[in-house]
Design an enzyme around this catalytic site. Structure first.
Site, PDB file in Angstrom:
ATOM      1  N   ARG A 131       0.811  -1.220   0.000  1.00 43.68           N
ATOM      2  CA  ARG A 131       0.000   0.000   0.000  1.00 43.68           C
ATOM      3  C   ARG A 131       0.843   1.267   0.000  1.00 43.68           C
ATOM      4  O   ARG A 131       0.507   2.225  -0.674  1.00 43.68           O
ATOM      5  CB  ARG A 131      -1.036  -0.037   1.119  1.00 43.68           C
ATOM      6  CG  ARG A 131      -0.532   0.126   2.506  1.00 43.68           C
ATOM      7  CD  ARG A 131      -1.494  -0.476   3.492  1.00 43.68           C
ATOM      8  NE  ARG A 131      -1.379  -1.931   3.423  1.00 43.68           N
ATOM      9  CZ  ARG A 131      -2.371  -2.772   3.551  1.00 43.68           C
ATOM     10  NH1 ARG A 131      -3.564  -2.352   3.764  1.00 43.68           N
ATOM     11  NH2 ARG A 131      -2.139  -4.058   3.489  1.00 43.68           N
ATOM     12  N   THR A 132       1.921   1.296   0.751  1.00 41.51           N
ATOM     13  CA  THR A 132       2.655   2.562   0.845  1.00 41.51           C
ATOM     14  C   THR A 132       3.314   2.911  -0.496  1.00 41.51           C
ATOM     15  O   THR A 132       3.246   4.047  -0.947  1.00 41.51           O
ATOM     16  CB  THR A 132       3.692   2.488   1.983  1.00 41.51           C
ATOM     17  OG1 THR A 132       3.014   2.144   3.192  1.00 41.51           O
ATOM     18  CG2 THR A 132       4.397   3.811   2.177  1.00 41.51           C
ATOM     19  N   LYS A 175      23.779  -6.955  -6.008  1.00 39.51           N
ATOM     20  CA  LYS A 175      25.209  -7.238  -6.225  1.00 39.51           C
ATOM     21  C   LYS A 175      26.042  -6.566  -5.148  1.00 39.51           C
ATOM     22  O   LYS A 175      27.258  -6.466  -5.263  1.00 39.51           O
ATOM     23  CB  LYS A 175      25.638  -6.727  -7.602  1.00 39.51           C
ATOM     24  CG  LYS A 175      24.895  -7.367  -8.747  1.00 39.51           C
ATOM     25  CD  LYS A 175      25.404  -6.781 -10.073  1.00 39.51           C
ATOM     26  CE  LYS A 175      24.479  -7.130 -11.217  1.00 39.51           C
ATOM     27  NZ  LYS A 175      24.640  -6.199 -12.342  1.00 39.51           N
ATOM     28  N   ARG A 182      12.036   3.517   1.781  1.00 37.55           N
ATOM     29  CA  ARG A 182      11.727   2.591   2.883  1.00 37.55           C
ATOM     30  C   ARG A 182      12.934   1.671   3.035  1.00 37.55           C
ATOM     31  O   ARG A 182      13.446   1.132   2.049  1.00 37.55           O
ATOM     32  CB  ARG A 182      10.481   1.766   2.575  1.00 37.55           C
ATOM     33  CG  ARG A 182      10.272   0.662   3.596  1.00 37.55           C
ATOM     34  CD  ARG A 182       8.952  -0.019   3.464  1.00 37.55           C
ATOM     35  NE  ARG A 182       7.884   0.810   3.977  1.00 37.55           N
ATOM     36  CZ  ARG A 182       6.653   0.357   4.222  1.00 37.55           C
ATOM     37  NH1 ARG A 182       6.347  -0.899   3.988  1.00 37.55           N
ATOM     38  NH2 ARG A 182       5.722   1.158   4.690  1.00 37.55           N
ATOM     39  N   HIS A 228       7.509   6.253  10.652  1.00 38.61           N
ATOM     40  CA  HIS A 228       6.719   6.105   9.417  1.00 38.61           C
ATOM     41  C   HIS A 228       5.818   7.343   9.353  1.00 38.61           C
ATOM     42  O   HIS A 228       4.609   7.271   9.554  1.00 38.61           O
ATOM     43  CB  HIS A 228       5.915   4.810   9.491  1.00 38.61           C
ATOM     44  CG  HIS A 228       5.256   4.382   8.212  1.00 38.61           C
ATOM     45  ND1 HIS A 228       5.262   5.153   7.062  1.00 38.61           N
ATOM     46  CD2 HIS A 228       4.572   3.254   7.896  1.00 38.61           C
ATOM     47  CE1 HIS A 228       4.605   4.505   6.121  1.00 38.61           C
ATOM     48  NE2 HIS A 228       4.176   3.352   6.605  1.00 38.61           N
TER      49      HIS A 228
HETATM   50  C1  NCD Z   1       3.055  -0.447   8.278  1.00 45.22           C
HETATM   51  C2  NCD Z   1       4.557  -0.509   8.121  1.00 45.22           C
HETATM   52  O1  NCD Z   1       5.068  -0.975   7.116  1.00 45.22           O
HETATM   53  O2  NCD Z   1       5.195  -0.068   9.049  1.00 45.22           O
HETATM   54  N1  NCD Z   1       2.363  -0.740   7.112  1.00 45.22           N
HETATM   55  C3  NCD Z   1       2.080   0.286   6.288  1.00 45.22           C
HETATM   56  O3  NCD Z   1       2.923   1.048   5.880  1.00 45.22           O
HETATM   57  N2  NCD Z   1       0.778   0.451   5.993  1.00 45.22           N
HETATM   58  C4  NCD Z   1       2.543  -1.202   9.405  1.00 45.22           C
HETATM   59  C5  NCD Z   1       2.807  -2.653   9.465  1.00 45.22           C
HETATM   60  O4  NCD Z   1       3.521  -3.206   8.636  1.00 45.22           O
HETATM   61  O5  NCD Z   1       2.292  -3.256  10.397  1.00 45.22           O
END
Ligand code: NCD
Length: 312
Positions: A55-56, A83, A105, A133
């Site tokens: 989703r992100t 690599k 990320r 986050h």
């Molecule tokens: C979260 C994450 O990746 O920190 N998910 C997200 O970004 N919607 C929360 C999770 O993974 O539990």
């Protein structure tokens, strides 16, 4: 507006208000077709995801595209990272291509911060290890704002695996900035000892918290980050800490249920509870695009001449 978004506390209350207000302007009317704005025309945004994400990453991609940016999804698997290329080399390589913003990320705490020291682009943290986050916290605030007139005194219970959750850390900071009252609820093994310095109430009694909460924010059991021994079994966890139907009935009439996704249905939240009208979990996903559009617009956008050009 700030140059980078690395941590929620990079933002003032005023910054947060500005992001939420801009998102409200961008909010599509119910059932209206998706609208595209030209504000980020000629800008290029790279999504640099070193950890799994559905989703992100998709949300950032759609947000940038709806502002007419060019978007590159840099897939780490299949790239030179496999690599052994370092983050710094990868960053220099993509910068040589003329990039305006990097959404990153990474499993390492602080990776977005390091990147911001090396490259001349806006950096947005899309999750670093168990640390932060920030855009999740912004979309969570936005979702709450759509139901409650004020954050001041809003009672938010964050339930479950706080220890491994970057979402919990960012949400606690964001809610503190906005003047809400946060209670952390979970087994002692999953509430970090530092939480006593977070300006929150910590309790292990979920049933006592539920009738008073305006929002119950259920965290995913982060099984991939846990070594054994945090809870005796998932079944026991579900029975003591899971938000099931009986517990959901203890909530006030206007209380909301939230979860950042992905859900472990039947563990931290019962499948039917996730479907209740008061559960706004899919709204969070939809709002994520709008809030990320607002953020990208405020960080990168240059108003363009013409009636329909800008956002604000
Ligand atoms: C979260 C994450 O990746 O920190 N998910 C997200 O970004 N919607 C929360 C999770 O993974 O539990």
């Amino acid at each position: 507006m700030i140059r980078h978004l690395l941590n929620i506390d990079d933002l003032t209350k005023h910054d947060i208000e500005q992001i939420l207000t801009t998102a409200a302007r961008l909010q599509p009317a119910d059932g209206a077709p998706v609208r595209k704005y030209p504000a980020l025309r000629n800008k290029t945004v790279v999504n640099l995801f070193y950890e799994a994400s559905t989703r992100t990453r998709t949300s950032f991609e759609l947000a940038a595209k709806r502002l007419s940016a060019d978007v590159v999804n840099f897939a780490v698997s299949g790239s030179s990272v496999e690599k052994g290329e370092s983050l710094k080399d990868t960053a220099e390589t993509i910068m040589a291509m003329g990039i305006d913003a990097i959404v990153i990320r990474h499993k390492a705490t602080g990776a977005p911060h390091r990147l911001s020291e090396w490259v001349d682009a806006h950096i947005i943290n899309a999750g670093d290890g168990m640390h932060q986050h920030p855009t999740q916290a912004l979309l969570d605030l936005y979702t709450m704002r759509r139901h409650f007139p004020s954050f001041e005194g809003l009672r938010v219970a964050i339930v479950g695996d706080v220890t491994h959750s970057r979402v919990a850390r960012s949400d606690v900071q964001a809610l503190n900035i906005m003047g809400s009252e946060v209670t952390l609820v979970g087994p002692p093994t999953l509430i970090p000892p530092q939480a006593e310095h977070w300006n929150v109430t910590v309790t292990h009694d979920l049933d006592a918290v539920l009738p008073k909460a305006d929002v119950v924010y259920v965290l995913r059991m982060q099984l991939e980050r846990q070594s054994k021994g945090y809870v005796p079994s998932l079944r026991e966890y579900a029975s003591i800490w899971g938000l099931d139907r009986t517990r959901a009935e203890m909530l006030k009439d206007d209380a909301l249920i939230m979860h950042p996704g992905p859900m472990n249905r039947g563990v931290e939240i019962a499948a039917d509870v996730a479907e209740l009208p008061r559960s706004v979990i899919t709204d969070q996903v939809a709002n994520g695009i709008t809030v990320r559009m607002a953020l990208l617009y405020l960080m990168l956008g240059s108003p363009i001449e013409g009636a329909d050009a800008g956002v604000a």
